[in-house]
Write a protein that holds these residues in place. Structure first.
Motif, mmCIF file in Angstrom:
data_model
loop_
_atom_site.group_PDB
_atom_site.id
_atom_site.type_symbol
_atom_site.label_atom_id
_atom_site.label_comp_id
_atom_site.label_asym_id
_atom_site.label_seq_id
_atom_site.Cartn_x
_atom_site.Cartn_y
_atom_site.Cartn_z
ATOM 1 N N CYS A 1 -6.958 43.372 47.948
ATOM 2 C CA CYS A 1 -7.895 42.914 48.986
ATOM 3 C C CYS A 1 -9.325 43.228 48.539
ATOM 4 O O CYS A 1 -9.879 44.279 48.897
ATOM 5 N N PRO A 2 -9.927 42.346 47.748
ATOM 6 C CA PRO A 2 -11.278 42.614 47.231
ATOM 7 C C PRO A 2 -12.335 42.756 48.328
ATOM 8 O O PRO A 2 -13.391 43.346 48.091
ATOM 9 N N ASN A 3 -12.055 42.202 49.509
ATOM 10 C CA ASN A 3 -13.043 42.259 50.586
ATOM 11 C C ASN A 3 -13.069 43.610 51.297
ATOM 12 O O ASN A 3 -13.965 43.867 52.108
ATOM 13 N N VAL A 4 -12.097 44.475 50.995
ATOM 14 C CA VAL A 4 -12.046 45.790 51.638
ATOM 15 C C VAL A 4 -12.849 46.791 50.824
ATOM 16 O O VAL A 4 -12.675 46.910 49.610
ATOM 17 N N GLU A 5 -13.716 47.521 51.497
ATOM 18 C CA GLU A 5 -14.516 48.555 50.846
ATOM 19 C C GLU A 5 -13.767 49.882 50.945
ATOM 20 O O GLU A 5 -13.566 50.407 52.044
ATOM 21 N N ASP B 1 -13.114 38.055 57.601
ATOM 22 C CA ASP B 1 -14.578 37.969 57.583
ATOM 23 C C ASP B 1 -15.261 39.274 57.983
ATOM 24 O O ASP B 1 -16.485 39.391 57.854
ATOM 25 N N ALA B 2 -14.496 40.223 58.476
ATOM 26 C CA ALA B 2 -15.092 41.489 58.913
ATOM 27 C C ALA B 2 -15.438 42.365 57.713
ATOM 28 O O ALA B 2 -14.845 42.250 56.636
ATOM 29 N N HIS B 3 -16.404 43.231 57.923
ATOM 30 C CA HIS B 3 -16.735 44.255 56.927
ATOM 31 C C HIS B 3 -15.739 45.408 57.127
ATOM 32 O O HIS B 3 -15.837 46.169 58.087
ATOM 33 N N ILE B 4 -14.762 45.499 56.238
ATOM 34 C CA ILE B 4 -13.679 46.469 56.382
ATOM 35 C C ILE B 4 -13.908 47.651 55.442
ATOM 36 O O ILE B 4 -14.100 47.468 54.239
ATOM 37 N N ILE B 5 -13.864 48.840 56.008
ATOM 38 C CA ILE B 5 -14.044 50.074 55.237
ATOM 39 C C ILE B 5 -12.799 50.939 55.434
ATOM 40 O O ILE B 5 -12.409 51.215 56.568
ATOM 41 N N ALA B 6 -12.187 51.351 54.351
ATOM 42 C CA ALA B 6 -10.982 52.176 54.425
ATOM 43 C C ALA B 6 -11.213 53.481 53.672
ATOM 44 O O ALA B 6 -11.660 53.476 52.515
ATOM 45 N N TYR B 7 -10.928 54.589 54.348
ATOM 46 C CA TYR B 7 -11.100 55.914 53.745
ATOM 47 C C TYR B 7 -9.772 56.390 53.166
ATOM 48 O O TYR B 7 -8.731 56.320 53.822
ATOM 49 N N PHE B 8 -9.810 56.858 51.906
ATOM 50 C CA PHE B 8 -8.607 57.352 51.232
ATOM 51 C C PHE B 8 -8.868 58.728 50.623
ATOM 52 O O PHE B 8 -9.923 58.958 50.024
ATOM 53 N N LYS B 9 -7.900 59.610 50.777
ATOM 54 C CA LYS B 9 -7.966 60.895 50.089
ATOM 55 C C LYS B 9 -7.655 60.709 48.612
ATOM 56 O O LYS B 9 -8.270 61.339 47.756
#
Length: 217
Positions: free
Chosen positions: A181-185, A161-169
């Motif tokens: 994981c569609p819920n991950v930004e 349920d958390a707003h998840i943000i992941a940074y990728f190079k």
């Protein structure tokens, strides 16, 4: 003050004989002062120990609805934290910020953020100390994309349920994670300001990117 601190009292009961006065002055008062100093010293040591535990990230956070940053990228992470704190202050929010790292560092901002140091970002017991399941927003920003990938998968499972943000190079890894994981930004390699804006505004990533590029012109 010395008589009071030594627990002898206020003089309502006092020795009258010469021997009694010698005993009180040579043994009772010094013993009372020593006992008082020992108690104060132990209290100071306990407070110092608890403060050092927090500084080293060994305590358990009692946070709810906080922003949890997972990973350490030196000055980049410090800039992200400062931007988040500024955004929170600007919006008059009371949201807390916590930093969870594997790196051998101490809390970079001990008076402003919570801090947890772990050995693994996939360990249930250790990540519970960062109140992972209680976080409202999780920002994953590691130097290695592979570590960001596994951490994002774990966080998505533990706190969907958390707003998840992941940074990728590598943008391809972000697309791969998004497929599972569609819920991950997933954020591409852009300015750090975008992570802060996205954390405070859970709009889709393309909208945030467009907004940031427009305001940067």
């Amino acid at each position: 003050m010395i008589v009071t601190a030594s627990t002898v009292g206020y003089g309502d009961f006092s020795p009258t004989t010469a021997a009694g006065k010698y005993i009180v002055s040579l043994f009772v008062i010094p013993f009372g002062l020593g006992l008082f100093g020992l108690a104060v010293g132990r209290l100071a040591a306990f407070v110092s120990f608890q403060w050092r535990k927090g500084l080293k990230g060994l305590k358990t956070l009692d946070y709810t609805g906080h922003i949890l940053i997972i990973g350490w990228n030196n000055e980049r992470t410090l800039q992200l934290i400062r931007l988040l704190l500024r955004e929170i202050e600007y919006h008059h929010e009371t949201q807390r910020v916590a930093l969870c790292v594997k790196a051998d560092i101490e809390n970079p901002l001990p008076d402003e953020i919570g801090f947890i140091r772990v050995n693994s970002f996939n360990n249930d017991e250790q990540m519970s100390r960062a109140a992972l399941k209680q976080a409202s927003c999780i920002i994953i920003d590691n130097p290695e994309d592979d570590l960001s990938m596994t951490t994002a998968l774990y966080c998505s499972d533990q706190n969907p349920d958390a707003h998840i943000i992941a940074y990728f190079k590598e943008e391809s890894l972000g697309k791969l994670l998004k497929a599972h994981c569609p819920n991950v930004e997933c954020m591409p390699s852009v300015a750090i300001e975008m992570l802060a804006k996205s954390a405070m505004d859970p709009a889709p990533a393309p909208c945030i990117i467009s907004y940031w590029m427009y305001t940067a012109v």
